[in-house]
Write a protein that holds these residues in place. Structure first.
Motif, PDB file in Angstrom:
ATOM      1  N   PHE A  32       0.825  -1.202   0.000  1.00 13.13           N
ATOM      2  CA  PHE A  32       0.000   0.000   0.000  1.00 13.13           C
ATOM      3  C   PHE A  32       0.862   1.256   0.000  1.00 13.13           C
ATOM      4  O   PHE A  32       1.966   1.269   0.551  1.00 13.13           O
ATOM      5  N   VAL A  33       0.322   2.301  -0.618  1.00 16.91           N
ATOM      6  CA  VAL A  33       0.960   3.617  -0.604  1.00 16.91           C
ATOM      7  C   VAL A  33      -0.107   4.647  -0.256  1.00 16.91           C
ATOM      8  O   VAL A  33      -1.300   4.416  -0.493  1.00 16.91           O
ATOM      9  N   PRO A  34       0.279   5.776   0.323  1.00 15.56           N
ATOM     10  CA  PRO A  34      -0.717   6.813   0.624  1.00 15.56           C
ATOM     11  C   PRO A  34      -1.398   7.300  -0.650  1.00 15.56           C
ATOM     12  O   PRO A  34      -0.745   7.532  -1.669  1.00 15.56           O
ATOM     13  N   GLY A  35      -2.700   7.448  -0.612  1.00 16.29           N
ATOM     14  CA  GLY A  35      -3.454   7.902  -1.777  1.00 16.29           C
ATOM     15  C   GLY A  35      -4.920   7.595  -1.598  1.00 16.29           C
ATOM     16  O   GLY A  35      -5.337   7.008  -0.592  1.00 16.29           O
ATOM     17  N   ALA A 103      10.119   0.907  -1.514  1.00 14.72           N
ATOM     18  CA  ALA A 103      11.127   1.943  -1.717  1.00 14.72           C
ATOM     19  C   ALA A 103      10.496   3.330  -1.665  1.00 14.72           C
ATOM     20  O   ALA A 103      11.062   4.273  -1.086  1.00 14.72           O
ATOM     21  N   THR A 104       9.303   3.466  -2.241  1.00 19.09           N
ATOM     22  CA  THR A 104       8.611   4.749  -2.227  1.00 19.09           C
ATOM     23  C   THR A 104       8.221   5.155  -0.816  1.00 19.09           C
ATOM     24  O   THR A 104       8.427   6.304  -0.399  1.00 19.09           O
ATOM     25  N   PHE A 156      -0.211  15.824   5.319  1.00 21.55           N
ATOM     26  CA  PHE A 156      -0.985  14.591   5.216  1.00 21.55           C
ATOM     27  C   PHE A 156      -2.079  14.698   4.155  1.00 21.55           C
ATOM     28  O   PHE A 156      -2.415  13.702   3.514  1.00 21.55           O
ATOM     29  N   VAL A 157      -2.626  15.895   3.959  1.00 21.03           N
ATOM     30  CA  VAL A 157      -3.607  16.072   2.890  1.00 21.03           C
ATOM     31  C   VAL A 157      -2.952  15.812   1.541  1.00 21.03           C
ATOM     32  O   VAL A 157      -3.509  15.109   0.687  1.00 21.03           O
ATOM     33  N   TYR A 158      -1.758  16.369   1.349  1.00 24.21           N
ATOM     34  CA  TYR A 158      -1.069  16.154   0.071  1.00 24.21           C
ATOM     35  C   TYR A 158      -0.684  14.685  -0.104  1.00 24.21           C
ATOM     36  O   TYR A 158      -0.728  14.156  -1.221  1.00 24.21           O
ATOM     37  N   LEU A 159      -0.303  14.013   0.966  1.00 16.81           N
ATOM     38  CA  LEU A 159      -0.033  12.577   0.862  1.00 16.81           C
ATOM     39  C   LEU A 159      -1.285  11.826   0.434  1.00 16.81           C
ATOM     40  O   LEU A 159      -1.234  10.951  -0.437  1.00 16.81           O
ATOM     41  N   THR A 448      -3.944   3.291  -1.165  1.00 18.17           N
ATOM     42  CA  THR A 448      -4.364   2.554  -2.352  1.00 18.17           C
ATOM     43  C   THR A 448      -3.450   1.354  -2.532  1.00 18.17           C
ATOM     44  O   THR A 448      -2.282   1.374  -2.112  1.00 18.17           O
ATOM     45  N   SER A 449      -3.973   0.343  -3.161  1.00 19.49           N
ATOM     46  CA  SER A 449      -3.213  -0.890  -3.355  1.00 19.49           C
ATOM     47  C   SER A 449      -2.227  -0.736  -4.505  1.00 19.49           C
ATOM     48  O   SER A 449      -2.599  -0.326  -5.607  1.00 19.49           O
ATOM     49  N   ALA A 450      -0.969  -1.044  -4.241  1.00 17.10           N
ATOM     50  CA  ALA A 450       0.069  -0.979  -5.266  1.00 17.10           C
ATOM     51  C   ALA A 450       0.382  -2.354  -5.841  1.00 17.10           C
ATOM     52  O   ALA A 450       1.408  -2.535  -6.507  1.00 17.10           O
ATOM     53  N   SER A 451      -0.488  -3.331  -5.607  1.00 12.42           N
ATOM     54  CA  SER A 451      -0.284  -4.663  -6.166  1.00 12.42           C
ATOM     55  C   SER A 451      -0.444  -4.624  -7.682  1.00 12.42           C
ATOM     56  O   SER A 451      -1.335  -3.947  -8.199  1.00 12.42           O
ATOM     57  N   VAL A 452       0.397  -5.356  -8.384  1.00 10.31           N
ATOM     58  CA  VAL A 452       0.351  -5.400  -9.847  1.00 10.31           C
ATOM     59  C   VAL A 452      -0.359  -6.679 -10.270  1.00 10.31           C
ATOM     60  O   VAL A 452       0.022  -7.776  -9.847  1.00 10.31           O
ATOM     61  N   PRO A 453      -1.408  -6.591 -11.080  1.00  6.86           N
ATOM     62  CA  PRO A 453      -2.142  -7.796 -11.507  1.00  6.86           C
ATOM     63  C   PRO A 453      -1.225  -8.816 -12.182  1.00  6.86           C
ATOM     64  O   PRO A 453      -0.291  -8.455 -12.904  1.00  6.86           O
ATOM     65  N   ALA A 454      -1.513 -10.082 -11.941  1.00  3.48           N
ATOM     66  CA  ALA A 454      -0.677 -11.168 -12.449  1.00  3.48           C
ATOM     67  C   ALA A 454      -0.504 -11.164 -13.967  1.00  3.48           C
ATOM     68  O   ALA A 454       0.587 -11.471 -14.464  1.00  3.48           O
TER      69      ALA A 454
END
Length: 738
Positions: A32-35, A103-104, A156-159, A448-454
């Motif tokens: 997950f990443v902020p978004g 890393a992000t 935090f709003v910008y994140l 938001t989910s940063a998972s990449v579809p298979a």
């Protein structure tokens, strides 16, 4: 050693706070990443940036300021793009050793901690110069100033909006700190000026608009200082600016060059009116605060999108009650020594309010039937070249925090000094710290989910370079969306590595987007996604044009994403868009992920032809003509042709053969008006010069042999460069409509 240990403790404290206050990101930082799912997915811009920076610089040894992996076949210049080179550089030692999302997140936490730490250093300087308190009180008060710089509500709003560059502000307090040091004393000032220049470059590499913030801060610091003379102060500021420019030259030169080329002009105010802070919003907690009984974050985003929000935009700039109280105390307690910080805070807040004063979501006011507005100083920035490109006044909040941090520390120092014992001072500091943190508290942070579809990972196994057509399909820059662009699709490129038609950028010249408006199959696809529909009777011609596009770009797969609820327009035009593509292209299902969210279809293609004729007057051949060409269908000296409207013009041609060379034949004639200057034409294939001609004064054919090693997959970029370019209407006698 003791002081160094304290500085290390302060940084570690800020780093731990960065992780804690962005919960639940820390629970699964590789996933997950902020978004926010209901916003523009801007967070994935910065993940893609890190990948592209490494891919271009490290893997291929070329400039990251040009990308041909997106917006195929035109490509896009990333000179005026929100790149955040600072984050990319910090991520280099981490990625690809660790996953890109991890890393992000690590770099975000480091940047937040560094912003706080640099605010701490500036606050130490300000309190030492303005207050007669013990070193312990100085340090404790400065810790509070660092909290303001690193963990204010706006961070935090910008994140949550995915605007990651707005937490990379460490260069701003550093620039102000070193500039202040450069203005002290007669000897050794140059050290401070050089370090200020270094900090200026650091800020610029994070975000170009920070240069404007630093310039404004520098002017305020110089004008409010009392020593040395004004000329000496301006000279030291100039030295800092010169050092910063030299260090920023790798980006500054392309920026200036692009600015001179033009094509980036904003339409009107570029959204500056709506992207302004609100006077009431300055004192209203953000929807992210769990302590504020207002709309939820998602409800606020939906209201803003519908135009029914509390303010004209998401409330990005809430000063904070504890920050405001301590800042006012510092402005009074600091007396004359607090003057630079008072001016810096006030001026930055005023600029954040934008060109017109907004009060409770309104900027039009009625006085006994008279409609009026209140213009603000930001209006002046609109008329300064390059500076006018900054379209978001509310981002001046980053500069306001640089002024507020020393004021908060000065106010805190006056209060802490009331405690006679160390534990009393520590207790007062802890209470103030809790209040400042509560001001900005935004947990749980939207993610938001940063998972990449298979299926994308399966496509990555194919070695050959080719192009993908992805639904939703669209184009996006800072001022609009064409079609149904989804920035997360661009991030998935970091896994599969294939080229994409379309994409997302900050600012692009007009000719980048006009190409896709001229290519009928893509224009119609975007029209369908944008509720305009299409005429099925044109399916035959569109199918031919689509087949030509597939051949040109070597499009092998169509990847279809299932719609996400609430993300319009794709959520309600998905069925029509897919039916359109499936009708025009022969598709065969190749893969689908287990959740059914992504399906991959292979395009069944016939064997490639051995020859290709491109005609200037054939509408279906628009896809072969890139930037630099006029419209089709003109008769020039009795022949259907096109004008080249500049000194350079591009053609896009498919790879015709793998084993033998290709022959390129061009029919051309020069425009002559009696000056006796012979026109020349140089031909480049994929950046390599292959031929040069002096054009005859009539229609002639010019042939160029292209060896197999010069051809590039998935398509060839042919660039024609002419010796001169003039407008006939300006050199021919009389009045001509050309």
């Amino acid at each position: 050693m003791r002081s160094l240990r304290f500085h290390a403790v302060v940084f570690c404290l800020y780093f731990a706070l960065a992780i804690a206050l962005t919960y639940p990101v820390g629970r699964a930082p590789s996933r997950f990443v902020p978004g926010s799912d209901l916003w523009a997915y801007d967070e994935y811009t910065f993940l893609w940036n890190t990948w592209w920076f490494r891919e271009s610089v490290i893997a291929h040894g070329r400039s990251p300021l040009w990308a041909d992996s997106i917006f195929a076949p035109v490509g896009v210049r990333l000179v005026l793009y929100t790149f955040n080179f600072l984050q990319c550089a910090l991520a280099l030692p981490l990625y690809p050793t660790v996953a890109l999302p991890l890393a992000t997140n690590l770099t975000l936490w480091v940047q937040m901690a560094m912003a706080g730490y640099c605010g701490f250093l500036l606050s130490c300087f300000a309190v030492r110069r303005a207050s007669k308190v013990s070193p312990a009180v100085v340090r404790l008060a400065a810790v509070l100033g660092g909290l303001v710089c690193g963990f204010a509500p706006s961070r935090f709003v910008y994140l949550a909006l995915g605007h990651y560059m707005m937490v990379a502000t460490m260069g701003l307090p550093l620039f102000v700190l070193f500039l202040c040091r450069a203005l002290e004393g007669r000897r050794g000032w140059w050290r401070g000026a050089i370090l200020a220049g270094f900090a200026l470059a650091l800020a610029a590499y994070a975000e170009m608009t920070f240069v404007l913030f630093a310039a404004l801060a520098g002017a305020i610091i110089v004008l409010t200082a009392r020593e040395p003379s004004l000329v000496a102060r301006l000279g030291r500021l100039a030295v800092a600016g010169a050092v910063g420019c030299v260090l920023y030259l790798p980006v500054l030169l392309p920026v200036v060059r692009e600015g001179l080329r033009g094509g980036y002009a904003l339409a009107g105010w570029g959204g500056a009116v709506s992207l302004s802070a609100d006077l009431v919003g300055l004192f209203t907690p953000t929807p992210l605060s769990p302590l504020w009984r207002g709309r939820s974050w998602n409800a606020e985003l939906q209201a803003v999108a519908a135009g029914t929000g509390c303010f004209s935009d998401v409330n990005t700039f809430f000063i904070g009650y504890a920050t405001l109280g301590l800042g006012l105390a510092g402005a009074i307690a600091g007396r004359g020594r607090a003057r630079p910080w008072r001016w810096l805070s006030v001026v930055a807040v005023v600029f954040s309010l934008g060109p017109l004063l907004h009060v409770d979501g309104r900027y039009l006011f009625y006085l006994d039937g008279l409609q009026t507005t209140l213009p603000l100083p930001y209006v002046l920035l609109h008329y300064i070249p390059l500076v006018s490109a900054g379209r978001a006044p509310n981002r001046f909040s980053a500069l306001a925090l640089v002024g507020l941090a020393p004021l908060v520390s000065l106010g805190a120092a006056a209060i802490l000094a009331l405690g006679r014992r160390w534990w009393q001072q520590s207790l007062l500091c802890a209470v103030a710290a809790v209040l400042l943190v509560l001001d900005g508290l935004s947990t749980p942070m939207p993610v938001t989910s940063a998972s990449v579809p298979a299926p994308y990972r399966a496509l990555a196994q194919e070695d050959e370079d080719h192009t993908l057509l992805v639904l939703p399909f669209g184009l996006r820059h800072s001022f609009g969306v064409y079609g149904a662009e989804n920035t997360r699709v661009q991030y998935f490129q970091s896994v599969h590595g294939k080229r994409l038609i379309g994409g997302n950028t900050s600012r692009a010249p007009a000719d980048t987007f006009s190409y896709y408006e001229r290519v009928a199959p893509l224009r119609v696809l975007m029209d369908i996604e944008g509720y305009k529909g299409w005429d099925p009777s044109a399916a035959g011609e569109l199918a031919k044009d689509f087949a030509s596009l597939v051949r040109l770009l070597d499009v092998r797969y169509v990847v279809v994403h299932a719609p996400l609820p609430g993300r319009l327009p794709y959520a309600d035009t998905y069925g029509q868009a897919f039916a359109y593509v499936a009708r025009l292209l022969p598709l065969r299902r190749a893969a689908v992920d287990q959740a059914g969210e992504v399906a991959v279809f292979r395009i069944e293609r016939s064997q490639s032809e051995a020859a290709l004729e491109v005609r200037a007057d054939r509408p279906g051949d628009e896809l072969y003509f890139g930037p630099g060409w006029g419209p089709a269908g003109e008769l020039i000296a009795g022949v259907p042709a096109r004008w080249a409207v500049g000194r350079q013009a591009e053609l896009y041609l498919p790879v015709l053969t793998d084993h033998s060379g290709a022959l390129l034949a061009l029919e051309a004639r020069p425009f002559e008006w009696g000056e006796g200057v012979a026109q020349t034409m140089k031909v480049e294939c994929n950046g390599v010069p292959v031929a040069s001609f002096t054009l005859a004064p009539s229609w002639q054919q010019y042939t160029v042999a292209i060896s197999p090693d010069l051809q590039a997959r998935p398509y060839n970029r042919i660039r024609l460069e002419f010796g001169y370019a003039v407008q006939p209407a300006k050199v021919l006698p009389g009045a001509y409509a050309i």
